[in-house]
Motif scaffolding. Sequence first.
Motif, PDB file in Angstrom:
ATOM      1  N   LYS A 294       8.439  -6.218   8.940  1.00 43.58           N
ATOM      2  CA  LYS A 294       7.069  -7.102   9.024  1.00 43.58           C
ATOM      3  C   LYS A 294       5.796  -5.810   9.602  1.00 43.58           C
ATOM      4  O   LYS A 294       4.830  -5.722   8.866  1.00 43.58           O
ATOM      5  N   SER A 295       6.195  -5.206  10.311  1.00 44.26           N
ATOM      6  CA  SER A 295       5.353  -3.859  10.913  1.00 44.26           C
ATOM      7  C   SER A 295       5.070  -2.930   9.848  1.00 44.26           C
ATOM      8  O   SER A 295       3.927  -2.398   9.792  1.00 44.26           O
ATOM      9  N   GLU A 296       6.015  -2.815   9.090  1.00 44.36           N
ATOM     10  CA  GLU A 296       6.253  -1.580   8.067  1.00 44.36           C
ATOM     11  C   GLU A 296       5.139  -2.189   6.773  1.00 44.36           C
ATOM     12  O   GLU A 296       4.491  -1.426   6.200  1.00 44.36           O
ATOM     13  N   THR A 297       5.402  -3.463   6.551  1.00 48.31           N
ATOM     14  CA  THR A 297       4.617  -3.911   5.216  1.00 48.31           C
ATOM     15  C   THR A 297       3.332  -4.326   5.733  1.00 48.31           C
ATOM     16  O   THR A 297       2.515  -4.789   4.867  1.00 48.31           O
ATOM     17  N   GLY A 298       3.032  -4.752   6.906  1.00 46.89           N
ATOM     18  CA  GLY A 298       1.670  -5.230   7.320  1.00 46.89           C
ATOM     19  C   GLY A 298       1.482  -6.520   7.005  1.00 46.89           C
ATOM     20  O   GLY A 298       0.189  -6.909   7.034  1.00 46.89           O
TER      21      GLY A 298
ATOM     22  N   HIS B 124       0.988  -1.292  -0.025  1.00 44.97           N
ATOM     23  CA  HIS B 124       0.099  -0.004  -0.027  1.00 44.97           C
ATOM     24  C   HIS B 124       0.942   1.245  -0.143  1.00 44.97           C
ATOM     25  O   HIS B 124       2.213   1.183   0.071  1.00 44.97           O
ATOM     26  N   LYS B 125       0.365   2.394  -0.197  1.00 44.03           N
ATOM     27  CA  LYS B 125       0.977   3.826  -0.168  1.00 44.03           C
ATOM     28  C   LYS B 125       2.050   3.786   1.012  1.00 44.03           C
ATOM     29  O   LYS B 125       1.799   3.391   2.317  1.00 44.03           O
ATOM     30  N   GLY B 126       3.373   3.975   0.702  1.00 40.07           N
ATOM     31  CA  GLY B 126       4.416   3.859   1.867  1.00 40.07           C
ATOM     32  C   GLY B 126       5.052   2.847   1.769  1.00 40.07           C
ATOM     33  O   GLY B 126       6.166   2.756   2.778  1.00 40.07           O
ATOM     34  N   SER B 127       4.545   1.638   1.631  1.00 39.02           N
ATOM     35  CA  SER B 127       5.330   0.324   1.927  1.00 39.02           C
ATOM     36  C   SER B 127       6.712   0.324   0.794  1.00 39.02           C
ATOM     37  O   SER B 127       6.839   1.008  -0.212  1.00 39.02           O
ATOM     38  N   MET B 128       7.497  -0.144   1.601  1.00 43.99           N
ATOM     39  CA  MET B 128       8.817  -0.595   0.962  1.00 43.99           C
ATOM     40  C   MET B 128       8.716  -1.570  -0.060  1.00 43.99           C
ATOM     41  O   MET B 128       8.092  -2.715   0.551  1.00 43.99           O
ATOM     42  N   ILE B 129       9.384  -1.820  -1.240  1.00 41.72           N
ATOM     43  CA  ILE B 129       9.082  -2.749  -2.183  1.00 41.72           C
ATOM     44  C   ILE B 129      10.344  -2.804  -2.874  1.00 41.72           C
ATOM     45  O   ILE B 129      11.113  -1.798  -3.177  1.00 41.72           O
ATOM     46  N   ALA B 130      10.610  -4.223  -3.216  1.00 44.61           N
ATOM     47  CA  ALA B 130      11.912  -4.407  -4.170  1.00 44.61           C
ATOM     48  C   ALA B 130      11.358  -5.010  -5.434  1.00 44.61           C
ATOM     49  O   ALA B 130      10.592  -5.947  -5.212  1.00 44.61           O
ATOM     50  N   ILE B 131      11.681  -4.504  -6.499  1.00 40.35           N
ATOM     51  CA  ILE B 131      11.187  -5.079  -7.877  1.00 40.35           C
ATOM     52  C   ILE B 131      12.262  -5.337  -8.823  1.00 40.35           C
ATOM     53  O   ILE B 131      13.497  -4.771  -8.587  1.00 40.35           O
TER      54      ILE B 131
END
Length: 147
Positions: free
Chosen positions: A106-110, A66-73
């Motif tokens: 984990k808390s950041e990504t939910g 979601h908005k603000g989630s850190m992601i690696a692509i």
Amino acid sequence: MINTVALMGRLTYDPELRSTNNGLSVLSFQIAVDRNYQPQGQERQADFIDCVAWRQNAEFISRFFHKGSMIAIEGSIQTRNFTDKNGNNRKAVEVVVNNASFCGSKSETGTGASAQAPAFEQPAPSYSSAQGSDFEEIIDEDEDLPF
């Protein structure tokens, strides 16, 4: 020829899962990626990269990010030409996602429980100050090696 991109950043808005007329899942989103260089006395700058994911990748990202989630692509750069509402010719540059991964806490990504450990867990023992009495000798009466 090589066309491979690896990025890590934060989603700038909540991604919205859509379907094509053929029923394929498609997801457009944007990530903010900090630049490596920060001029002295200036704020860190970021680049905003448009991305598109298809099928299972689209469903995975829409479910867990979601908005603000850190992601690696990981993916490839693709360009396309189109005409806007005013009749102007435009070019879009976007990353077509092949793989997406979690890279925050984990808390950041939910995706997990609380970031705090449950109360019943004990901290791992520290062996940096072991005593000789903390160890016992194992005596093998057969003295056969297991290999």
